[in-house]
Enzyme design. Structure first.
Site, PDB file in Angstrom:
ATOM      1  CE  LYS A 157       6.105   3.604  -1.496  1.00  0.00           C
ATOM      2  NZ  LYS A 157       6.917   4.547  -0.536  1.00  0.00           N
TER       3      LYS A 157
ATOM      4  NE  ARG B 174      13.699   4.710   4.114  1.00  0.00           N
ATOM      5  CZ  ARG B 174      12.650   4.692   4.924  1.00  0.00           C
ATOM      6  NH1 ARG B 174      12.916   5.440   6.318  1.00  0.00           N
ATOM      7  NH2 ARG B 174      11.321   4.515   4.809  1.00  0.00           N
TER       8      ARG B 174
ATOM      9  NE  ARG C 241      12.209   1.068  -2.557  1.00  0.00           N
ATOM     10  CZ  ARG C 241      11.379   0.871  -1.665  1.00  0.00           C
ATOM     11  NH1 ARG C 241      10.622  -0.157  -1.800  1.00  0.00           N
ATOM     12  NH2 ARG C 241      11.488   1.589  -0.534  1.00  0.00           N
TER      13      ARG C 241
ATOM     14  NE  ARG D  28       7.378   4.621   8.846  1.00  0.00           N
ATOM     15  CZ  ARG D  28       7.888   4.083   7.782  1.00  0.00           C
ATOM     16  NH1 ARG D  28       6.937   4.063   6.548  1.00  0.00           N
ATOM     17  NH2 ARG D  28       9.135   4.259   6.993  1.00  0.00           N
TER      18      ARG D  28
ATOM     19  NE  ARG E  91      10.248   0.942   8.052  1.00  0.00           N
ATOM     20  CZ  ARG E  91       9.935   1.230   6.910  1.00  0.00           C
ATOM     21  NH1 ARG E  91       8.828   1.201   6.739  1.00  0.00           N
ATOM     22  NH2 ARG E  91      10.774   1.457   5.877  1.00  0.00           N
TER      23      ARG E  91
HETATM   24  P1  AP5 Z   1       3.633   4.992   5.232  1.00  0.00           P
HETATM   25  O1  AP5 Z   1       2.516   4.425   4.636  1.00  0.00           O
HETATM   26  O2  AP5 Z   1       4.356   4.004   6.201  1.00  0.00           O
HETATM   27  O3  AP5 Z   1       4.600   5.360   4.062  1.00  0.00           O
HETATM   28  P2  AP5 Z   1       5.284   4.519   2.913  1.00  0.00           P
HETATM   29  O4  AP5 Z   1       5.159   5.346   1.628  1.00  0.00           O
HETATM   30  O5  AP5 Z   1       4.772   3.119   2.765  1.00  0.00           O
HETATM   31  O6  AP5 Z   1       6.550   4.679   3.407  1.00  0.00           O
HETATM   32  P3  AP5 Z   1       7.917   3.533   3.611  1.00  0.00           P
HETATM   33  O7  AP5 Z   1       9.029   4.296   4.367  1.00  0.00           O
HETATM   34  O8  AP5 Z   1       7.357   2.412   4.249  1.00  0.00           O
HETATM   35  O9  AP5 Z   1       8.381   3.163   2.204  1.00  0.00           O
HETATM   36  P4  AP5 Z   1       9.600   2.935   1.770  1.00  0.00           P
HETATM   37  O10 AP5 Z   1       9.344   2.820   0.346  1.00  0.00           O
HETATM   38  O11 AP5 Z   1      10.769   3.630   2.101  1.00  0.00           O
HETATM   39  O12 AP5 Z   1       9.855   1.678   2.606  1.00  0.00           O
HETATM   40  P5  AP5 Z   1       9.626  -0.007   2.369  1.00  0.00           P
HETATM   41  O13 AP5 Z   1       9.072  -0.710   3.543  1.00  0.00           O
HETATM   42  O14 AP5 Z   1       9.080  -0.089   0.815  1.00  0.00           O
HETATM   43  O15 AP5 Z   1       3.401   6.476   5.833  1.00  0.00           O
HETATM   44  C1  AP5 Z   1       4.300   7.043   6.475  1.00  0.00           C
HETATM   45  C2  AP5 Z   1       3.851   7.657   7.763  1.00  0.00           C
HETATM   46  O16 AP5 Z   1       2.829   8.760   7.567  1.00  0.00           O
HETATM   47  C3  AP5 Z   1       3.276   6.855   8.725  1.00  0.00           C
HETATM   48  O17 AP5 Z   1       3.282   7.256  10.140  1.00  0.00           O
HETATM   49  C4  AP5 Z   1       1.562   7.044   8.458  1.00  0.00           C
HETATM   50  O18 AP5 Z   1       0.743   6.991   9.622  1.00  0.00           O
HETATM   51  C5  AP5 Z   1       1.881   8.580   8.059  1.00  0.00           C
HETATM   52  N1  AP5 Z   1       0.737   8.980   6.920  1.00  0.00           N
HETATM   53  C6  AP5 Z   1       0.546   7.964   5.710  1.00  0.00           C
HETATM   54  N2  AP5 Z   1      -0.478   8.912   5.226  1.00  0.00           N
HETATM   55  C7  AP5 Z   1      -0.892  10.043   5.734  1.00  0.00           C
HETATM   56  C8  AP5 Z   1      -1.523  11.128   5.465  1.00  0.00           C
HETATM   57  N3  AP5 Z   1      -2.402  11.205   4.109  1.00  0.00           N
HETATM   58  N4  AP5 Z   1      -1.253  12.289   6.317  1.00  0.00           N
HETATM   59  C9  AP5 Z   1      -0.550  12.304   7.349  1.00  0.00           C
HETATM   60  N5  AP5 Z   1       0.110  11.096   7.816  1.00  0.00           N
HETATM   61  C10 AP5 Z   1       0.179  10.014   6.848  1.00  0.00           C
HETATM   62  O19 AP5 Z   1      11.045  -0.410   2.150  1.00  0.00           O
HETATM   63  C11 AP5 Z   1      11.924  -0.570   3.272  1.00  0.00           C
HETATM   64  C12 AP5 Z   1      13.413  -1.129   2.658  1.00  0.00           C
HETATM   65  O20 AP5 Z   1      13.275  -2.308   2.137  1.00  0.00           O
HETATM   66  C13 AP5 Z   1      14.175  -0.310   1.549  1.00  0.00           C
HETATM   67  O21 AP5 Z   1      14.527   0.724   2.010  1.00  0.00           O
HETATM   68  C14 AP5 Z   1      15.107  -1.329   1.041  1.00  0.00           C
HETATM   69  O22 AP5 Z   1      16.507  -1.351   1.716  1.00  0.00           O
HETATM   70  C15 AP5 Z   1      14.313  -2.559   1.261  1.00  0.00           C
HETATM   71  N6  AP5 Z   1      13.406  -2.542  -0.050  1.00  0.00           N
HETATM   72  C16 AP5 Z   1      12.076  -2.726  -0.010  1.00  0.00           C
HETATM   73  N7  AP5 Z   1      11.648  -2.998  -1.474  1.00  0.00           N
HETATM   74  C17 AP5 Z   1      12.762  -3.062  -1.996  1.00  0.00           C
HETATM   75  C18 AP5 Z   1      12.971  -3.224  -3.621  1.00  0.00           C
HETATM   76  N8  AP5 Z   1      11.849  -3.230  -4.480  1.00  0.00           N
HETATM   77  N9  AP5 Z   1      14.306  -3.133  -4.054  1.00  0.00           N
HETATM   78  C19 AP5 Z   1      15.330  -3.084  -3.178  1.00  0.00           C
HETATM   79  N10 AP5 Z   1      15.154  -2.994  -1.971  1.00  0.00           N
HETATM   80  C20 AP5 Z   1      13.794  -2.792  -1.218  1.00  0.00           C
END
Ligand code: AP5
Length: 209
Positions: A13, A166, A88, A122, A155
Site C-alpha cells: 500500500k 498484525r 482500519r 523490508r 521497523r
Molecule cells: P509496503 O509498501 O511497505 O507495504 P504496506 O502495505 O504499506 O505495509 P505496512 O506494513 O506499512 O502496512 P501496515 O498497514 O501494517 O503499516 P502502517 O504503517 O500502516 O511494502 C512492503 C514491502 O514489500 C516493502 O519492502 C516493499 O519494498 C515491498 N514491495 C511492495 N510492493 C511490492 C511488489 N509488488 N512486489 C515485491 N515487493 C513489493 O501501520 C503501522 C502501525 O501503525 C499499525 O500496526 C498500528 O499500530 C498503527 N496504525 C497505523 N494506522 C492506524 C490506524 N488507522 N488505526 C490504528 N492504528 C494504526
C-alpha cells in the site's frame, strides 16, 4: 480523487501510494508514517502509542480519527488524497464518512506467505518513510537510502512476533471493511502479487488513468 488503500500489512500500500500520489498530484496520508514520526520525536502521542505500535496492535480509534481529521483540513488535501492505512476499523470508517466523501477503495490482495516475505525483507528510511526490500526493491547501496545516503532500518513491528500480531489484527478488525465498502459499492480488488511496475499499471487503470 478521494482514495482509500485497504489491505493487509506488507501488501504494498505504502509503495504504491507514494507512486500514485506523485502521478496524481495529491497527498499520500499514511497514518503509520504520522504515528512513527510521533514516536521518533517522543511527542506525547508518540510516547503513549510506542509500545502498542511496536508490538503490532492498533492505536486507539479516537487518536487516529483526530489525526486524520486534522490532516484532511490541510490545503494540499483539498483536491483529493490517498489514505494509506486508514480506516482500519468500522469505527474509523464511520468517522471518515462524516468527514469526507470517499470515492474509491482499492483493496490490495496478497497471500500470507508473500506478506511474510515482503515484511521480513523490508528496510525503511525513517526520516522520509521511503521503503525498500532487500530482494524485490533493493537500494542502490546496501543499507543506505538512495537519496540521502542515510542508514536504513528494519521497523520494530517487522519482527516475526509483531508480524503475526498484525496479521491477526488485520483479520479481526480491518478485513470487515471489505464488506463495509462493498456494500457501499466503492471497493475494487487489486492483485498485489506481481512486480511493482505491473501492480502500478493496474492501479492506474482502476483509477481511470
Ligand atoms: P509496503 O509498501 O511497505 O507495504 P504496506 O502495505 O504499506 O505495509 P505496512 O506494513 O506499512 O502496512 P501496515 O498497514 O501494517 O503499516 P502502517 O504503517 O500502516 O511494502 C512492503 C514491502 O514489500 C516493502 O519492502 C516493499 O519494498 C515491498 N514491495 C511492495 N510492493 C511490492 C511488489 N509488488 N512486489 C515485491 N515487493 C513489493 O501501520 C503501522 C502501525 O501503525 C499499525 O500496526 C498500528 O499500530 C498503527 N496504525 C497505523 N494506522 C492506524 C490506524 N488507522 N488505526 C490504528 N492504528 C494504526
Amino acid at each position: 480523487m478521494n482514495l482509500i488503500f485497504l489491505g493487509p500489512p506488507g501488501a504494498g500500500k505504502g509503495t504504491m501510494a507514494g507512486r500514485l500520489a506523485q502521478e496524481l498530484g495529491i497527498p499520500q496520508i499514511s497514518t503509520g508514517d504520522i504515528i512513527r514520526a510521533a514516536i521518533r520525536s517522543q511527542s506525547p502521542l508518540g510516547l503513549r502509542v510506542k509500545e502498542i505500535v511496536e508490538s503490532g496492535g492498533l492505536v486507539p480509534d479516537d487518536l487516529t480519527i483526530n489525526l486524520v481529521e486534522e490532516r484532511l483540513k490541510e490545503e494540499d488535501a483539498r483536491n483529493g488524497y490517498i489514505l494509506d492505512g486508514f480506516p482500519r476499523t468500522i469505527v474509523q470508517a464511520d468517522a471518515l464518512g462524516g468527514l469526507s466523501k470517499v470515492e474509491l477503495v482499492i483493496n490490495f490482495v496478497l497471500s500470507e506467505d508473500e506478506i511474510v516475505k515482503r515484511l521480513s525483507g523490508r528496510r525503511v528510511h525513517p526520516a522520509s518513510g521511503r521503503t525498500y526490500h532487500v530482494i524485490f526493491n533493493p537500494p542502490k547501496v546496501e543499507g543506505k537510502d538512495d537519496l540521502s545516503g542515510e542508514d536504513l532500518i528494519t521497523r520494530p513491528d517487522d519482527q516475526v512476533d509483531a508480524i503475526r500480531t498484525r496479521l491477526k489484527v488485520y483479520q479481526d478488525q480491518t478485513s470487515p471493511l471489505i464488506g463495509y465498502y462493498k456494500r457501499e459499492d466503492l471497493l475494487v480488488d487489486l492483485d498485489a502479487s506481481p512486480a511493482p511496475d505491473l501492480v502500478f499499471q493496474e492501479l492506474l487503470k482502476l483509477c481511470g488513468k
